[in-house]
Design a protein around this motif. Structure first.
Motif, PDB file in Angstrom:
ATOM      1  N   THR A  37       0.846  -1.188   0.000  1.00 29.59           N
ATOM      2  CA  THR A  37       0.000   0.000   0.000  1.00 29.59           C
ATOM      3  C   THR A  37       0.886   1.244   0.000  1.00 29.59           C
ATOM      4  OG1 THR A  37      -0.223   0.109   2.400  1.00 29.59           O
ATOM      5  CG2 THR A  37      -1.846  -1.190   1.223  1.00 29.59           C
ATOM      6  N   MET A  83     -10.491  -1.855  -1.469  1.00 31.18           N
ATOM      7  CA  MET A  83      -9.336  -2.667  -1.072  1.00 31.18           C
ATOM      8  C   MET A  83      -9.751  -4.121  -0.869  1.00 31.18           C
ATOM      9  SD  MET A  83      -6.958  -0.166   1.235  1.00 31.18           S
ATOM     10  CE  MET A  83      -5.550  -1.268   1.160  1.00 31.18           C
ATOM     11  N   PRO A  99      -4.461   4.190  -1.330  1.00 28.86           N
ATOM     12  CA  PRO A  99      -5.382   3.244  -0.707  1.00 28.86           C
ATOM     13  C   PRO A  99      -6.427   3.950   0.152  1.00 28.86           C
ATOM     14  CG  PRO A  99      -3.327   3.295   0.494  1.00 28.86           C
ATOM     15  CD  PRO A  99      -3.147   4.180  -0.702  1.00 28.86           C
ATOM     16  N   LYS A 141       3.363  -1.615   4.009  1.00 32.54           N
ATOM     17  CA  LYS A 141       2.768  -0.282   3.968  1.00 32.54           C
ATOM     18  C   LYS A 141       3.862   0.776   3.863  1.00 32.54           C
ATOM     19  CE  LYS A 141       0.380  -0.278   7.785  1.00 32.54           C
ATOM     20  NZ  LYS A 141      -0.577  -0.307   8.895  1.00 32.54           N
TER      21      LYS A 141
END
Length: 198
Positions: A37, A83, A99, A141
């Motif tokens: 992400t 998502m 995202p 992330k």
């Protein structure tokens, strides 16, 4: 180090080799998936990194889900819907560009979500990541950020056409940064557990 530097090029080649080898292993074993992400306020950096990842990795085993402003039927659905919809299958990977965290940020900056709803959405995001982890999806992330000063400099060096194209998204992000970046910081802090850090 930069492009053209032999040491840099050797390091890039080694990283690319490791990335593709890891992708091939994930695809071959078929027991896990991965989700990268790319959130944050540095829209230019997010797009450059997305391009690099797609260039460096094997695109046959990976999808890129670019989640811009919700439109049509999706507009009325929760920010995490897309998502969940684009969740990678085992043996594959997905890159999430802008995202749900970014939509949650924009909604809060613009006043479309109140504090309680904002906190609930962040809790839902953590639950989703926890569910993905239990299902064998490795979540990576990356939060890319630049200062309000850099955003202003970019704005000043744009041509008239670029200014016209500047998205409302960018203006909202800059507004938060100029106010101390409190909303973005709250998202990063709240969605940064030890088992799923940014």
């Amino acid at each position: 180090m930069q492009n053209g530097d032999p040491e840099y090029e050797a390091q890039v080649a080694a990283v690319r080799h490791r990335l593709v080898a890891a992708q091939n292993r994930i695809q071959r074993e078929g027991s896990v998936a991965y989700a990268i992400t790319l959130g944050g306020d540095d829209r230019r950096g997010v797009h450059r990194l997305t391009n690099k990842l797609v260039e460096w990795m094997d695109a046959r085993n990976m999808d890129a889900a670019v989640h811009g402003r919700p439109r049509g039927d999706v507009r009325d659905l929760p920010p995490l819907y897309r998502m969940w919809r684009d969740c990678p299958a085992k043996g594959r990977g997905s890159i999430f560009v802008r995202p749900a965290s970014n939509q949650i940020l924009i909604d809060r900056i613009r006043g479309r979500s109140k504090r309680k709803q904002f906190e609930s959405q962040l809790d839902q995001m953590l639950r989703m990541e926890g569910t993905w982890a239990r299902e064998g999806i490795k979540v990576i992330k990356l939060w890319l950020t630049v200062s309000a000063k850099v955003h202003r400099q970019r704005r000043e060096t744009r041509t008239d056409l670029d200014r016209w194209r500047q998205k409302q998204y960018d203006r909202s992000i800059v507004k938060d940064l100029e106010e101390g970046g409190e909303i973005a910081a709250a998202i990063r802090e709240r969605t940064d557990p030890p088992d799923g850090p940014w």
